[in-house]
Design a protein around this motif. Structure first.
Motif, PDB file in Angstrom:
ATOM      1  N   MET A   1       0.843  -1.243   0.063  1.00  0.00           N
ATOM      2  CA  MET A   1      -0.271  -0.039   0.008  1.00  0.00           C
ATOM      3  C   MET A   1       1.096   1.373   0.200  1.00  0.00           C
ATOM      4  SD  MET A   1      -2.547  -2.033   0.401  1.00  0.00           S
ATOM      5  CE  MET A   1      -4.079  -0.728   0.623  1.00  0.00           C
ATOM      6  N   ALA A   2       0.820   2.091  -0.833  1.00  0.00           N
ATOM      7  CA  ALA A   2       1.505   3.332  -0.886  1.00  0.00           C
ATOM      8  C   ALA A   2       0.328   4.552  -0.629  1.00  0.00           C
ATOM      9  CB  ALA A   2       2.038   3.675  -2.514  1.00  0.00           C
ATOM     10  N   LEU A   3       0.647   5.600   0.297  1.00  0.00           N
ATOM     11  CA  LEU A   3      -0.048   6.306   0.977  1.00  0.00           C
ATOM     12  C   LEU A   3       0.606   7.710   0.912  1.00  0.00           C
ATOM     13  CD1 LEU A   3      -2.852   7.305   2.091  1.00  0.00           C
ATOM     14  CD2 LEU A   3      -1.879   6.603   4.477  1.00  0.00           C
ATOM     15  N   ASP A   4      -0.238   8.665   0.068  1.00  0.00           N
ATOM     16  CA  ASP A   4       0.399  10.006   0.041  1.00  0.00           C
ATOM     17  C   ASP A   4       0.375  10.756   1.480  1.00  0.00           C
ATOM     18  OD1 ASP A   4       1.047  12.842  -0.499  1.00  0.00           O
ATOM     19  OD2 ASP A   4      -0.203  12.565  -2.354  1.00  0.00           O
ATOM     20  N   CYS A   5       1.217  11.143   2.013  1.00  0.00           N
ATOM     21  CA  CYS A   5       1.002  11.980   3.349  1.00  0.00           C
ATOM     22  C   CYS A   5       1.516  13.434   3.273  1.00  0.00           C
ATOM     23  CB  CYS A   5       2.130  11.320   4.471  1.00  0.00           C
ATOM     24  SG  CYS A   5       1.465   9.540   5.122  1.00  0.00           S
ATOM     25  N   SER A   6       1.482  13.995   2.179  1.00  0.00           N
ATOM     26  CA  SER A   6       1.834  15.330   2.130  1.00  0.00           C
ATOM     27  C   SER A   6       0.769  16.235   2.528  1.00  0.00           C
ATOM     28  CB  SER A   6       1.963  15.642   0.264  1.00  0.00           C
ATOM     29  OG  SER A   6       0.663  15.507  -0.190  1.00  0.00           O
ATOM     30  N   TYR A   7       1.251  17.573   2.968  1.00  0.00           N
ATOM     31  CA  TYR A   7       0.224  18.351   3.541  1.00  0.00           C
ATOM     32  C   TYR A   7      -1.149  18.441   2.870  1.00  0.00           C
ATOM     33  CZ  TYR A   7       4.283  19.137   6.641  1.00  0.00           C
ATOM     34  OH  TYR A   7       5.444  18.963   7.538  1.00  0.00           O
ATOM     35  N   SER A   8      -1.425  18.651   1.525  1.00  0.00           N
ATOM     36  CA  SER A   8      -2.585  18.802   0.864  1.00  0.00           C
ATOM     37  C   SER A   8      -3.306  17.735   1.178  1.00  0.00           C
ATOM     38  CB  SER A   8      -2.423  18.702  -0.465  1.00  0.00           C
ATOM     39  OG  SER A   8      -1.757  17.267  -0.842  1.00  0.00           O
ATOM     40  N   MET A   9      -3.105  16.467   1.959  1.00  0.00           N
ATOM     41  CA  MET A   9      -4.007  15.404   2.431  1.00  0.00           C
ATOM     42  C   MET A   9      -4.844  15.959   3.873  1.00  0.00           C
ATOM     43  SD  MET A   9      -3.948  12.549   0.388  1.00  0.00           S
ATOM     44  CE  MET A   9      -4.257  11.105   1.359  1.00  0.00           C
ATOM     45  N   LYS A  10      -4.542  17.277   4.033  1.00  0.00           N
ATOM     46  CA  LYS A  10      -5.165  17.792   4.976  1.00  0.00           C
ATOM     47  C   LYS A  10      -6.556  18.236   4.898  1.00  0.00           C
ATOM     48  CE  LYS A  10      -1.293  19.446   8.060  1.00  0.00           C
ATOM     49  NZ  LYS A  10      -0.597  20.690   8.295  1.00  0.00           N
ATOM     50  N   ALA A  11      -6.921  18.471   3.306  1.00  0.00           N
ATOM     51  CA  ALA A  11      -8.049  18.878   2.992  1.00  0.00           C
ATOM     52  C   ALA A  11      -9.238  18.288   3.328  1.00  0.00           C
ATOM     53  CB  ALA A  11      -8.115  18.655   1.205  1.00  0.00           C
ATOM     54  N   MET A  12     -10.185  19.199   3.690  1.00  0.00           N
ATOM     55  CA  MET A  12     -11.443  18.635   4.338  1.00  0.00           C
ATOM     56  C   MET A  12     -12.494  18.199   3.379  1.00  0.00           C
ATOM     57  SD  MET A  12     -11.296  21.015   7.749  1.00  0.00           S
ATOM     58  CE  MET A  12     -11.360  22.624   6.646  1.00  0.00           C
ATOM     59  N   ASP A  13     -12.393  18.022   2.161  1.00  0.00           N
ATOM     60  CA  ASP A  13     -13.429  17.190   1.264  1.00  0.00           C
ATOM     61  C   ASP A  13     -13.838  15.973   1.637  1.00  0.00           C
ATOM     62  OD1 ASP A  13     -10.967  16.679   0.509  1.00  0.00           O
ATOM     63  OD2 ASP A  13     -11.268  16.947  -1.672  1.00  0.00           O
ATOM     64  N   PHE A  14     -12.890  15.422   2.648  1.00  0.00           N
ATOM     65  CA  PHE A  14     -13.194  14.004   3.135  1.00  0.00           C
ATOM     66  C   PHE A  14     -13.255  14.242   4.370  1.00  0.00           C
ATOM     67  CE2 PHE A  14     -11.572  13.179  -0.946  1.00  0.00           C
ATOM     68  CZ  PHE A  14     -11.904  11.649  -1.311  1.00  0.00           C
ATOM     69  N   GLU A  15     -14.179  13.148   5.248  1.00  0.00           N
ATOM     70  CA  GLU A  15     -14.415  13.462   6.708  1.00  0.00           C
ATOM     71  C   GLU A  15     -13.398  12.702   7.423  1.00  0.00           C
ATOM     72  OE1 GLU A  15     -15.826  14.928   9.899  1.00  0.00           O
ATOM     73  OE2 GLU A  15     -16.416  15.596   8.317  1.00  0.00           O
ATOM     74  N   PRO A  16     -12.522  12.840   8.154  1.00  0.00           N
ATOM     75  CA  PRO A  16     -12.413  14.294   8.672  1.00  0.00           C
ATOM     76  C   PRO A  16     -11.359  15.172   7.865  1.00  0.00           C
ATOM     77  CG  PRO A  16     -11.029  13.175   9.953  1.00  0.00           C
ATOM     78  CD  PRO A  16     -11.829  12.198   9.213  1.00  0.00           C
ATOM     79  N   ASN A  17     -10.301  14.303   7.159  1.00  0.00           N
ATOM     80  CA  ASN A  17      -9.811  14.792   6.105  1.00  0.00           C
ATOM     81  C   ASN A  17      -9.302  13.663   5.314  1.00  0.00           C
ATOM     82  OD1 ASN A  17      -7.270  13.671   6.959  1.00  0.00           O
ATOM     83  ND2 ASN A  17      -7.414  15.326   8.709  1.00  0.00           N
ATOM     84  N   ARG A  18      -8.542  13.821   4.228  1.00  0.00           N
ATOM     85  CA  ARG A  18      -8.240  13.016   3.049  1.00  0.00           C
ATOM     86  C   ARG A  18      -7.315  11.868   4.036  1.00  0.00           C
ATOM     87  NH1 ARG A  18      -6.172  17.091  -1.716  1.00  0.00           N
ATOM     88  NH2 ARG A  18      -8.549  17.757  -2.238  1.00  0.00           N
ATOM     89  N   LEU A  19      -6.250  12.150   4.575  1.00  0.00           N
ATOM     90  CA  LEU A  19      -5.354  11.393   5.200  1.00  0.00           C
ATOM     91  C   LEU A  19      -6.034  10.236   6.159  1.00  0.00           C
ATOM     92  CD1 LEU A  19      -2.529  10.225   5.575  1.00  0.00           C
ATOM     93  CD2 LEU A  19      -2.431  11.784   7.367  1.00  0.00           C
ATOM     94  N   GLU A  20      -6.847  10.823   6.980  1.00  0.00           N
ATOM     95  CA  GLU A  20      -7.770   9.965   8.014  1.00  0.00           C
ATOM     96  C   GLU A  20      -8.673   9.121   7.158  1.00  0.00           C
ATOM     97  OE1 GLU A  20      -7.115   9.362  11.186  1.00  0.00           O
ATOM     98  OE2 GLU A  20      -5.361  10.790  11.172  1.00  0.00           O
ATOM     99  N   ALA A  21      -9.292   9.578   6.260  1.00  0.00           N
ATOM    100  CA  ALA A  21     -10.395   8.842   5.465  1.00  0.00           C
ATOM    101  C   ALA A  21      -9.503   7.575   4.845  1.00  0.00           C
ATOM    102  CB  ALA A  21     -11.123   9.629   4.651  1.00  0.00           C
ATOM    103  N   ALA A  22      -8.274   7.926   4.287  1.00  0.00           N
ATOM    104  CA  ALA A  22      -7.707   6.971   3.590  1.00  0.00           C
ATOM    105  C   ALA A  22      -7.147   5.799   4.519  1.00  0.00           C
ATOM    106  CB  ALA A  22      -6.400   7.391   2.887  1.00  0.00           C
ATOM    107  N   LYS A  23      -6.710   6.126   5.847  1.00  0.00           N
ATOM    108  CA  LYS A  23      -6.237   5.404   6.781  1.00  0.00           C
ATOM    109  C   LYS A  23      -7.195   4.163   7.226  1.00  0.00           C
ATOM    110  CE  LYS A  23      -4.309   7.086  10.329  1.00  0.00           C
ATOM    111  NZ  LYS A  23      -3.869   8.167  11.484  1.00  0.00           N
TER     112      LYS A  23
END
Length: 344
Positions: free
Chosen positions: A107-129
């Motif tokens: 699994m390759a997961l982007d952890c750049s700061y743009s993953m803080k975007a809140m178009d996903f709940e609560p943000n992109r990184l947490e939604a992907a995790k």
């Protein structure tokens, strides 16, 4: 299987069955036969007339008289065993050989700061995790690992069958674990390829999730894709982000954290080319629901091959019950003609 070995009695009970169980219905006739036999014995009982029987009442029946119903019991037991023998009792076990051909998945997961975007709940990184953890939970016999990337890339967890370890590492992933100022898609993909290059699995897969464009050119994404193709690795790419703009929390110094609208830029052409080149597929996730559906679809596409081979081994026990019934009948005949012999 040796029936009389103590260590096998549990296996004997678990593996017991009847090949022709319909004959067991005849057992309902046993009480009828027993009642008829007892009635017949009473009707044939001899009688002697006495003028006064008050002294006779004090005489207790002899042991022979008290044990005489044993003859009827032996006959009914023998008849019951014969019926059971007709039902063909069997004891045995089933051997099941399970052969699995697991898939090795990175699994390759982007952890750049743009993953803080809140178009996903609560943000992109947490939604992907969350979705990745659910994906890992649903797998069977697959080795799974995880790589995080931002400006650089590093292996969060190498290939392992311990899914608890992977989910534990994922839970602790947060911004800052790698430099998140840029997005090294090629480097993240190449790191995954490197972890799979020595894999002996027949099927090797990379699932890469990112919300941006590659802007670190140490390794170009297409070069990493070519390496994956050469090693027979399928790559599924996922673009994470809504269409248009998304609110991203930014640190504005004295003003604190301010949500700033930012244009969503995903290099879909590059991600599509990577997937096409390696035999995978590109997906676009615009919200939590679609992201979850994408991982569920990949889970269905990449199924572990499991083969079951069963061998059934059963021993016939008809002879055991039949010979036991014969011995009981023989015992009844011998006792009736000797110990329980009645003279006219």
């Amino acid at each position: 299987m040796t029936l009389f070995q103590p260590q096998n009695w549990i296996a004997f009970i678990r593996g017991f069955r009847f090949a022709s169980p319909s004959y067991l219905l005849l057992l309902f006739l046993i009480p009828i036969f027993a009642a008829a036999a007892i009635g017949q014995r009473r009707r044939k009982a001899a009688a002697i007339k006495y003028s006064d029987i008050k002294h006779m009442k004090k005489i207790a029946p002899s042991l022979r008289v008290r044990l005489r119903p044993l003859l009827t019991l032996l006959r009914m037991a023998a008849l019951s065993l014969l019926i059971i023998a007709m039902a063909r009792p069997q004891s045995g076990w089933t051997e099941r050989n399970i052969k699995t051909e697991g898939i090795d998945i990175m699994m390759a997961l982007d952890c750049s700061y743009s993953m803080k975007a809140m178009d996903f709940e609560p943000n992109r990184l947490e939604a992907a995790k969350k979705v990745i953890a659910e994906f890992v939970t649903g797998r069977v016999s697959d080795q799974i690992g995880c790589v995080l990337f931002g400006t650089t890339a590093f292996t969060l967890c190498p290939l392992t069958l311990d899914y608890g370890v992977i989910k534990g590492f994922l839970q602790n992933v947060e911004f800052g674990i790698v430099d998140g100022n840029r997005t090294a898609i090629g480097l993240g993909l190449a790191t995954c390829v490197n972890k799979l290059k020595d894999s002996k699995a027949k099927s090797k897969v990379i699932i890469l999730a990112t919300d941006g464009e590659n802007n670190v050119w140490d390794i170009a994404p297409n070069k990493a894709a070519e390496a994956a193709k050469a090693l027979g690795i399928r790559v599924y790419t996922i673009g994470v982000g809504t269409i248009g703009r998304a609110m991203v929390p930014m640190d504005r110094g004295v003003f604190g954290i301010v949500n700033v609208p930012m244009e969503v830029r995903i290099d879909e052409a590059s991600l599509t080319e990577i997937a096409k080149m390696t035999g995978g597929r590109y997906y676009r996730a615009t919200d939590n629901k679609k992201l979850k559906a994408i991982y569920e679809e990949i889970d269905r596409l990449e199924k572990t091959k499991i083969e079951f081979v069963e061998h059934q081994n059963y021993d016939e026990l008809m002879g055991l019950f039949g010979w036991t019934a014969f011995l009981l009948i023989l015992m009844e005949i011998l006792l009736a003609g000797t110990y329980f012999l009645k003279l006219p």
